[in-house]
Design a protein around this motif. Sequence first.
Motif, PDB file in Angstrom:
ATOM      1  N   GLU A   3       0.822  -1.203   0.000  1.00  0.00           N
ATOM      2  CA  GLU A   3       0.000   0.000   0.000  1.00  0.00           C
ATOM      3  C   GLU A   3       0.858   1.257   0.000  1.00  0.00           C
ATOM      4  OE1 GLU A   3      -2.407   0.066   3.481  1.00  0.00           O
ATOM      5  OE2 GLU A   3      -0.739  -0.337   4.843  1.00  0.00           O
ATOM      6  N   ARG A   4       0.279   2.315  -0.491  1.00  0.00           N
ATOM      7  CA  ARG A   4       0.934   3.626  -0.504  1.00  0.00           C
ATOM      8  C   ARG A   4       0.378   4.451   0.654  1.00  0.00           C
ATOM      9  NH1 ARG A   4      -0.537   8.556  -2.791  1.00  0.00           N
ATOM     10  NH2 ARG A   4       1.213   9.967  -3.272  1.00  0.00           N
ATOM     11  N   VAL A   5       1.263   4.976   1.497  1.00  0.00           N
ATOM     12  CA  VAL A   5       0.858   5.781   2.647  1.00  0.00           C
ATOM     13  C   VAL A   5       1.275   7.226   2.402  1.00  0.00           C
ATOM     14  CG1 VAL A   5       1.022   6.095   5.136  1.00  0.00           C
ATOM     15  CG2 VAL A   5       1.127   3.795   4.174  1.00  0.00           C
ATOM     16  N   ASP A   6       0.298   8.102   2.250  1.00  0.00           N
ATOM     17  CA  ASP A   6       0.560   9.518   1.991  1.00  0.00           C
ATOM     18  C   ASP A   6       0.350  10.305   3.283  1.00  0.00           C
ATOM     19  OD1 ASP A   6       0.965  11.999   0.985  1.00  0.00           O
ATOM     20  OD2 ASP A   6      -0.786  12.039  -0.326  1.00  0.00           O
ATOM     21  N   THR A   7       1.425  10.874   3.820  1.00  0.00           N
ATOM     22  CA  THR A   7       1.343  11.621   5.077  1.00  0.00           C
ATOM     23  C   THR A   7       1.448  13.130   4.859  1.00  0.00           C
ATOM     24  OG1 THR A   7       3.738  11.510   5.455  1.00  0.00           O
ATOM     25  CG2 THR A   7       2.396   9.683   6.292  1.00  0.00           C
ATOM     26  N   ALA A   8       1.346  13.582   3.610  1.00  0.00           N
ATOM     27  CA  ALA A   8       1.571  15.001   3.303  1.00  0.00           C
ATOM     28  C   ALA A   8       0.589  15.903   4.034  1.00  0.00           C
ATOM     29  CB  ALA A   8       1.486  15.221   1.797  1.00  0.00           C
ATOM     30  N   ASN A   9      -0.641  15.442   4.210  1.00  0.00           N
ATOM     31  CA  ASN A   9      -1.675  16.286   4.818  1.00  0.00           C
ATOM     32  C   ASN A   9      -2.091  15.824   6.213  1.00  0.00           C
ATOM     33  OD1 ASN A   9      -1.891  17.907   2.433  1.00  0.00           O
ATOM     34  ND2 ASN A   9      -3.109  16.275   1.494  1.00  0.00           N
ATOM     35  N   VAL A  10      -1.259  15.002   6.845  1.00  0.00           N
ATOM     36  CA  VAL A  10      -1.580  14.490   8.183  1.00  0.00           C
ATOM     37  C   VAL A  10      -0.978  15.432   9.227  1.00  0.00           C
ATOM     38  CG1 VAL A  10      -1.396  12.571   9.782  1.00  0.00           C
ATOM     39  CG2 VAL A  10      -1.645  12.129   7.331  1.00  0.00           C
ATOM     40  N   LEU A  11      -1.847  16.200   9.854  1.00  0.00           N
ATOM     41  CA  LEU A  11      -1.428  17.124  10.898  1.00  0.00           C
ATOM     42  C   LEU A  11      -1.365  16.399  12.241  1.00  0.00           C
ATOM     43  CD1 LEU A  11      -0.960  20.230  11.609  1.00  0.00           C
ATOM     44  CD2 LEU A  11      -3.373  20.213  12.297  1.00  0.00           C
ATOM     45  N   ILE A  12      -0.350  16.702  13.034  1.00  0.00           N
ATOM     46  CA  ILE A  12      -0.213  16.127  14.375  1.00  0.00           C
ATOM     47  C   ILE A  12      -0.433  17.227  15.402  1.00  0.00           C
ATOM     48  CG2 ILE A  12       1.303  14.968  16.018  1.00  0.00           C
ATOM     49  CD1 ILE A  12       2.785  13.701  13.744  1.00  0.00           C
ATOM     50  N   ASN A  13      -1.356  16.992  16.308  1.00  0.00           N
ATOM     51  CA  ASN A  13      -1.587  17.912  17.419  1.00  0.00           C
ATOM     52  C   ASN A  13      -0.823  17.379  18.631  1.00  0.00           C
ATOM     53  OD1 ASN A  13      -2.513  19.747  19.269  1.00  0.00           O
ATOM     54  ND2 ASN A  13      -4.657  19.097  19.210  1.00  0.00           N
ATOM     55  N   ILE A  14       0.286  18.027  18.972  1.00  0.00           N
ATOM     56  CA  ILE A  14       1.113  17.622  20.112  1.00  0.00           C
ATOM     57  C   ILE A  14       0.565  18.298  21.368  1.00  0.00           C
ATOM     58  CG2 ILE A  14       3.433  17.614  21.107  1.00  0.00           C
ATOM     59  CD1 ILE A  14       4.564  17.698  18.310  1.00  0.00           C
ATOM     60  N   ILE A  15       0.157  17.485  22.342  1.00  0.00           N
ATOM     61  CA  ILE A  15      -0.456  17.998  23.565  1.00  0.00           C
ATOM     62  C   ILE A  15       0.517  17.799  24.721  1.00  0.00           C
ATOM     63  CG2 ILE A  15      -2.458  17.866  25.101  1.00  0.00           C
ATOM     64  CD1 ILE A  15      -4.054  16.753  22.794  1.00  0.00           C
ATOM     65  N   VAL A  16       0.823  18.901  25.422  1.00  0.00           N
ATOM     66  CA  VAL A  16       1.800  18.878  26.521  1.00  0.00           C
ATOM     67  C   VAL A  16       1.143  19.438  27.776  1.00  0.00           C
ATOM     68  CG1 VAL A  16       4.059  19.647  27.327  1.00  0.00           C
ATOM     69  CG2 VAL A  16       3.697  19.195  24.890  1.00  0.00           C
ATOM     70  N   PRO A  17       0.928  18.609  28.815  1.00  0.00           N
ATOM     71  CA  PRO A  17       0.470  19.142  30.105  1.00  0.00           C
ATOM     72  C   PRO A  17       1.660  19.693  30.884  1.00  0.00           C
ATOM     73  CG  PRO A  17       0.624  16.767  30.229  1.00  0.00           C
ATOM     74  CD  PRO A  17       1.032  17.140  28.834  1.00  0.00           C
ATOM     75  N   LEU A  18       1.458  20.802  31.600  1.00  0.00           N
ATOM     76  CA  LEU A  18       2.593  21.477  32.213  1.00  0.00           C
ATOM     77  C   LEU A  18       2.180  22.161  33.513  1.00  0.00           C
ATOM     78  CD1 LEU A  18       5.609  22.310  31.786  1.00  0.00           C
ATOM     79  CD2 LEU A  18       4.761  24.355  30.607  1.00  0.00           C
ATOM     80  N   SER A  19       3.090  22.138  34.484  1.00  0.00           N
ATOM     81  CA  SER A  19       2.938  22.885  35.730  1.00  0.00           C
ATOM     82  C   SER A  19       4.328  23.327  36.175  1.00  0.00           C
ATOM     83  CB  SER A  19       2.274  22.024  36.811  1.00  0.00           C
ATOM     84  OG  SER A  19       2.179  22.743  38.026  1.00  0.00           O
ATOM     85  N   ARG A  20       4.550  24.648  36.175  1.00  0.00           N
ATOM     86  CA  ARG A  20       5.877  25.224  36.463  1.00  0.00           C
ATOM     87  C   ARG A  20       6.906  24.674  35.443  1.00  0.00           C
ATOM     88  NH1 ARG A  20       3.848  23.647  41.489  1.00  0.00           N
ATOM     89  NH2 ARG A  20       3.143  25.389  42.777  1.00  0.00           N
ATOM     90  N   ARG A  21       8.112  24.297  35.895  1.00  0.00           N
ATOM     91  CA  ARG A  21       9.161  23.708  35.051  1.00  0.00           C
ATOM     92  C   ARG A  21       9.391  24.523  33.771  1.00  0.00           C
ATOM     93  NH1 ARG A  21       8.457  17.392  34.357  1.00  0.00           N
ATOM     94  NH2 ARG A  21      10.695  17.627  33.945  1.00  0.00           N
TER      95      ARG A  21
END
Length: 583
Positions: free
Chosen positions: A305-323
């Motif tokens: 199969e052909r996998v096209d990732t050109a339009n695959v957006l990744i939403n990176i979620i980072v929880p944070l407190s201080r640091r």
Amino acid sequence: MLHVEMLRRGLLTWASRVGGLLVLLCCSLSLLYVMTCSPPHSDNPPLTHVLPHAGSNHAKLGPIIGAGTGETGGARAAAQSPPGAHSYQVLLQERDEQHRLYISSLKKQIAQLKEDLQERSEQLKKVQDSLKRDGPAGRKESESQGGGHGDVQGLKSQQSDLQEFLRSQLSKAEVLSGTRLPSEYAVVPFESFTLQKMYQLEMGLTRHPEEKPVRKDKRDDLGEVLEVALRSLNTPPSPQDGRDAAENRKTSKIYTPSDFIEGITRTEKDKGTLYELTFRGESTSEFKRLTLFRPFGPLIKVKNERVDTANVLINIIVPLSRRTDKFKQFMHNFREVCVRQDGRVHLTVVYFGKEQMSEVRSTLENTSREVNFKNYTLLQLDEEFSRGRGLDVGARAWKAGNVLLFFCDVDIYFNADFLNTCRINTQPGKKVFYPVLFSQYNPSLIYGGPEHIPPVEQQLVIKKDTGFWRDFGFGMTCQYRSDFINIGGFDIDIKGWGGEDVHLYRKYLHSNLLVVRAPSRGLFHLWHEKHCADELPPDQYRMCMQSKAMNEASHGQLGMLFFRQEIETHLRKQKQQPNPKKT
């Protein structure tokens, strides 16, 4: 025609004989089972003389390949029963398991005989149908319509080729003779196993040198091997086996699982799996040794199969407190990898509390101005930090359709290759990706002091003394938002550190989605000192301390620290000794 008639009569005679033998075999097996399971007569010795002692080898043998690591029913009952009753319960449990396995083996043999009889009956029916046709002309017409003899020959040729391939796998594997190896690192070690335990060198997630096989494929594999071995030992030899095999299997003993002592197994990944099983013989000095081999078949192409990732957006979620210092380091890597190299990323930061919130906002705004990056969201929660809560809020805040989520922590370093691995190994409604990241040891211990620590990019080397595969961690994961919502998200009642990721991971394991679990060479956990809060519940505090101990250094490095005083004393003594005179 005379030849065909003789063939038809021969097949009919053979089929009737097979049917008679099948009925006779069923009766014999039923009689044998009744004799085996029937209770002893009253004139037998007392039960206390017949039963083996609870500490004997027979009494220690339990059910075949148990699942999980939980207590057996016999062990739980023993806690509530006197010692004498415990030995009876263990023996009864053992015999019940033996009978169950024996009955299962008999059923499979009967089913196999029925299949053989059905196959022969179908062959006979085909011969009879061919006799009703109009001589050779009818047979030629049949062959021209359905492929006939040519198709049968082709099928036989394929079967012969496969059998030849499997035989060649056996001849190439290190089974009957040794193979010259370049060094000790090329040896494929065996694993040993008993009825209940597996003893292994590659421990993986469990971290136990011995364990009950938890994985279903291991349990099924060893259970099938033991069943085939018992069937081989208890099946009378046939004339095709040869004289030596017939003499070797000439015995009146009926072998059961309790006769199994131990086995060893190893896998050559390009050839197959070897099993060697040892059973008790008819005397204390006699044993039965069976060697079985499961050859691997030829490779089969499943899909292309052909996998096209050109339009695959990744939403990176980072929880944070201080640091905030760690967040600045994270954004430095984010700017280089996600903005300049990849360019198909959205960043969602979920910040807990108000303290240092302005610094986080300033860091994001500076990055936005420097590299013209606008795809970020900053959410603030005025509540106690909870990683699961933060990730859940960040995932549900996205409203622009389905999106690929990457749950990340502020002390994670990744490269552009990992982002593509994340895209390739996920598919909405079908599979989620749980990478195993490489966790860095304390750089001060690795490089001999803070002054010798190189830049972060030069520290990311996958070696035994620099870190380890964090196979017990499930926090970093790639999955589509739709799958996360449908599975029920995180358990947001879990506060503080740890636990929420395992709950989510188990939800996916219990679903029909494919969980891709594999080491990722582009995903690193940067070392930082851990603080386990006193207010954590006991189970979370224990998990935190275990993680803290494993993160510090390798076994060898910790050993050098432990014996540092002894080493320094030795070095001082060496310096005090006079140099030997040269002659």
